[in-house]
Design a protein around this motif. Structure first.
Motif, PDB file in Angstrom:
ATOM      1  N   SER A 235     -38.633  19.488  39.240  1.00 10.89           N
ATOM      2  CA  SER A 235     -37.236  19.211  39.616  1.00 10.89           C
ATOM      3  C   SER A 235     -37.043  17.785  40.106  1.00 10.89           C
ATOM      4  O   SER A 235     -35.911  17.364  40.373  1.00 10.89           O
ATOM      5  CB  SER A 235     -36.790  20.191  40.705  1.00 10.89           C
ATOM      6  OG  SER A 235     -37.473  19.931  41.930  1.00 10.89           O
TER       7      SER A 235
ATOM      8  N   GLU B 291     -40.145  17.862  53.448  1.00 10.88           N
ATOM      9  CA  GLU B 291     -39.139  17.930  52.377  1.00 10.88           C
ATOM     10  C   GLU B 291     -39.728  18.546  51.112  1.00 10.88           C
ATOM     11  O   GLU B 291     -39.070  19.365  50.455  1.00 10.88           O
ATOM     12  CB  GLU B 291     -38.598  16.532  52.077  1.00 10.88           C
ATOM     13  CG  GLU B 291     -37.669  15.997  53.161  1.00 10.88           C
ATOM     14  CD  GLU B 291     -37.321  14.539  52.971  1.00 10.88           C
ATOM     15  OE1 GLU B 291     -36.327  14.089  53.585  1.00 10.88           O
ATOM     16  OE2 GLU B 291     -38.036  13.839  52.210  1.00 10.88           O
ATOM     17  N   PHE B 292     -40.946  18.144  50.781  1.00 11.64           N
ATOM     18  CA  PHE B 292     -41.557  18.733  49.587  1.00 11.64           C
ATOM     19  C   PHE B 292     -41.834  20.215  49.812  1.00 11.64           C
ATOM     20  O   PHE B 292     -41.596  21.044  48.917  1.00 11.64           O
ATOM     21  CB  PHE B 292     -42.862  18.022  49.222  1.00 11.64           C
ATOM     22  CG  PHE B 292     -43.483  18.586  47.971  1.00 11.64           C
ATOM     23  CD1 PHE B 292     -43.062  18.157  46.721  1.00 11.64           C
ATOM     24  CD2 PHE B 292     -44.446  19.583  48.036  1.00 11.64           C
ATOM     25  CE1 PHE B 292     -43.594  18.703  45.557  1.00 11.64           C
ATOM     26  CE2 PHE B 292     -44.988  20.129  46.889  1.00 11.64           C
ATOM     27  CZ  PHE B 292     -44.563  19.689  45.644  1.00 11.64           C
TER      28      PHE B 292
ATOM     29  N   GLY C  45     -42.845   9.470  44.383  1.00 10.66           N
ATOM     30  CA  GLY C  45     -41.579   9.927  44.936  1.00 10.66           C
ATOM     31  C   GLY C  45     -41.333   9.404  46.337  1.00 10.66           C
ATOM     32  O   GLY C  45     -42.018   8.490  46.808  1.00 10.66           O
ATOM     33  N   SER C  46     -40.379  10.003  47.025  1.00  7.99           N
ATOM     34  CA  SER C  46     -40.036   9.556  48.379  1.00  7.99           C
ATOM     35  C   SER C  46     -39.974  10.710  49.371  1.00  7.99           C
ATOM     36  O   SER C  46     -39.633  10.498  50.541  1.00  7.99           O
ATOM     37  CB  SER C  46     -38.691   8.824  48.358  1.00  7.99           C
ATOM     38  OG  SER C  46     -37.658   9.689  47.872  1.00  7.99           O
ATOM     39  N   ALA C  47     -40.292  11.921  48.929  1.00 12.00           N
ATOM     40  CA  ALA C  47     -40.181  13.097  49.801  1.00 12.00           C
ATOM     41  C   ALA C  47     -41.251  13.092  50.890  1.00 12.00           C
ATOM     42  O   ALA C  47     -42.389  12.661  50.659  1.00 12.00           O
ATOM     43  CB  ALA C  47     -40.288  14.373  48.980  1.00 12.00           C
TER      44      ALA C  47
ATOM     45  N   ALA D 149     -41.062  22.676  41.917  1.00  9.71           N
ATOM     46  CA  ALA D 149     -40.627  21.629  42.850  1.00  9.71           C
ATOM     47  C   ALA D 149     -40.887  20.246  42.261  1.00  9.71           C
ATOM     48  O   ALA D 149     -40.030  19.357  42.329  1.00  9.71           O
ATOM     49  CB  ALA D 149     -41.335  21.783  44.190  1.00  9.71           C
TER      50      ALA D 149
ATOM     51  N   ASN E  98     -49.199  14.618  51.074  1.00 14.58           N
ATOM     52  CA  ASN E  98     -48.818  15.493  49.971  1.00 14.58           C
ATOM     53  C   ASN E  98     -49.366  16.893  50.276  1.00 14.58           C
ATOM     54  O   ASN E  98     -50.582  17.072  50.336  1.00 14.58           O
ATOM     55  CB  ASN E  98     -49.411  14.963  48.669  1.00 14.58           C
ATOM     56  CG  ASN E  98     -48.942  15.741  47.447  1.00 14.58           C
ATOM     57  OD1 ASN E  98     -48.464  16.859  47.560  1.00 14.58           O
ATOM     58  ND2 ASN E  98     -49.082  15.142  46.278  1.00 14.58           N
TER      59      ASN E  98
ATOM     60  N   THR F 166     -38.872  16.383  42.817  1.00 10.28           N
ATOM     61  CA  THR F 166     -39.277  16.192  44.203  1.00 10.28           C
ATOM     62  C   THR F 166     -40.775  15.920  44.267  1.00 10.28           C
ATOM     63  O   THR F 166     -41.570  16.711  43.766  1.00 10.28           O
ATOM     64  CB  THR F 166     -38.960  17.443  45.043  1.00 10.28           C
ATOM     65  OG1 THR F 166     -37.578  17.757  44.918  1.00 10.28           O
ATOM     66  CG2 THR F 166     -39.294  17.204  46.513  1.00 10.28           C
ATOM     67  N   SER F 167     -41.153  14.802  44.863  1.00 10.81           N
ATOM     68  CA  SER F 167     -42.573  14.484  45.005  1.00 10.81           C
ATOM     69  C   SER F 167     -42.781  13.527  46.168  1.00 10.81           C
ATOM     70  O   SER F 167     -41.847  12.834  46.589  1.00 10.81           O
ATOM     71  CB  SER F 167     -43.139  13.879  43.711  1.00 10.81           C
ATOM     72  OG  SER F 167     -42.464  12.680  43.381  1.00 10.81           O
ATOM     73  N   THR F 168     -43.989  13.503  46.665  1.00 11.15           N
ATOM     74  CA  THR F 168     -44.330  12.621  47.776  1.00 11.15           C
ATOM     75  C   THR F 168     -44.700  11.235  47.245  1.00 11.15           C
ATOM     76  O   THR F 168     -44.798  11.011  46.044  1.00 11.15           O
ATOM     77  CB  THR F 168     -45.484  13.216  48.588  1.00 11.15           C
ATOM     78  OG1 THR F 168     -46.510  13.651  47.687  1.00 11.15           O
ATOM     79  CG2 THR F 168     -45.015  14.407  49.414  1.00 11.15           C
TER      80      THR F 168
ATOM     81  N   ALA G 139     -38.833  22.190  49.304  1.00  9.65           N
ATOM     82  CA  ALA G 139     -38.510  22.321  47.883  1.00  9.65           C
ATOM     83  C   ALA G 139     -39.339  23.434  47.244  1.00  9.65           C
ATOM     84  O   ALA G 139     -38.838  24.175  46.383  1.00  9.65           O
ATOM     85  CB  ALA G 139     -38.753  21.000  47.169  1.00  9.65           C
TER      86      ALA G 139
END
Length: 215
Positions: free
Chosen positions: A184, A199-200, A193-195, A181, A143, A186-188, A203
């Protein structure tokens, strides 16, 4: 180690260093909720953390607009878990602070969200509270929030030290980008999350760029 079976640790608390960190805490509190909590173990470590508590209380007299309380470190861990919302700025010595900062980060959702800055009177270094996280190194899974916000904290430090409003503004832009971010969706993985890390981060950059068009 005087013998192979005996190890001795020395704790050093100075009035000068305690006063410096206390003033940082109280100055910060004035820009937040005007509350400081002093954490110590003066019931056992009477001379060392006792001096720490005494000096912090003395500094508090110069900040009559700031509410002050204090707790023993063991009790504080319980209070922080049960009612974290009741606390704002916590001032303590290094080892207790290292423990409480990790606990506070996890309470917020993940240690991966906890930024930090190490600062002396004239030097500063930003780093994530969690350190290098070697167990997930190279997997693009960390993260990045803590590291990104640590950078924002460094800009805040520079803004205060050099009276630079541009640096302060940049810190706010970074913080807003991270918040947007996450908001919206988007999370690790540590936040459910799965980002990936990249990717995070992308974002956050997108959120900052979108915000720039509105400023």
């Amino acid at each position: 180690m005087p013998t192979e079976n005996t190890a001795i640790m020395m704790g050093i608390i100075t009035r000068e260093a305690t006063e410096r960190v206390a003033r940082v805490a109280f100055d910060l509190a004035r820009s937040r909720r005007k509350k400081v909590t002093i954490v110590h173990k003066a019931n056992v470590l009477k001379l060392t953390t006792g001096l720490f508590r005494t000096v912090c209380r003395e500094v508090a007299q110069d900040y009559p607009d700031v509410t002050v309380d204090d707790f023993h470190i063991d009790a504080m861990t319980v209070h922080l878990v049960r009612r974290a919302q009741d606390f704002d700025v916590i001032v303590t010595e290094n080892m207790f602070g290292d423990i409480l900062s990790d606990l506070a980060g996890e309470i917020s959702g993940s240690l991966g969200t906890a930024p930090s800055i190490n600062a002396s009177a004239d030097r500063a270094m930003a780093q994530a509270s969690h350190g290098s996280a070697p167990d997930i190194a190279g997997r693009n899974a960390a993260n990045p929030v803590a590291m990104i916000l640590s950078g924002a904290m460094l800009f805040e430090r520079l803004a205060a030290r050099h009276e630079d409003p541009a640096a302060a503004k940049l810190a706010k832009i970074i913080e807003a980008g991270v918040a947007e971010a996450i908001a919206s969706g988007t999370s690790t993985r540590d936040l459910g999350g799965s980002a990936s890390t990249t990717e995070f981060t992308a974002a956050v950059v997108k959120a900052i760029e979108a915000g720039a068009g509105q400023r």
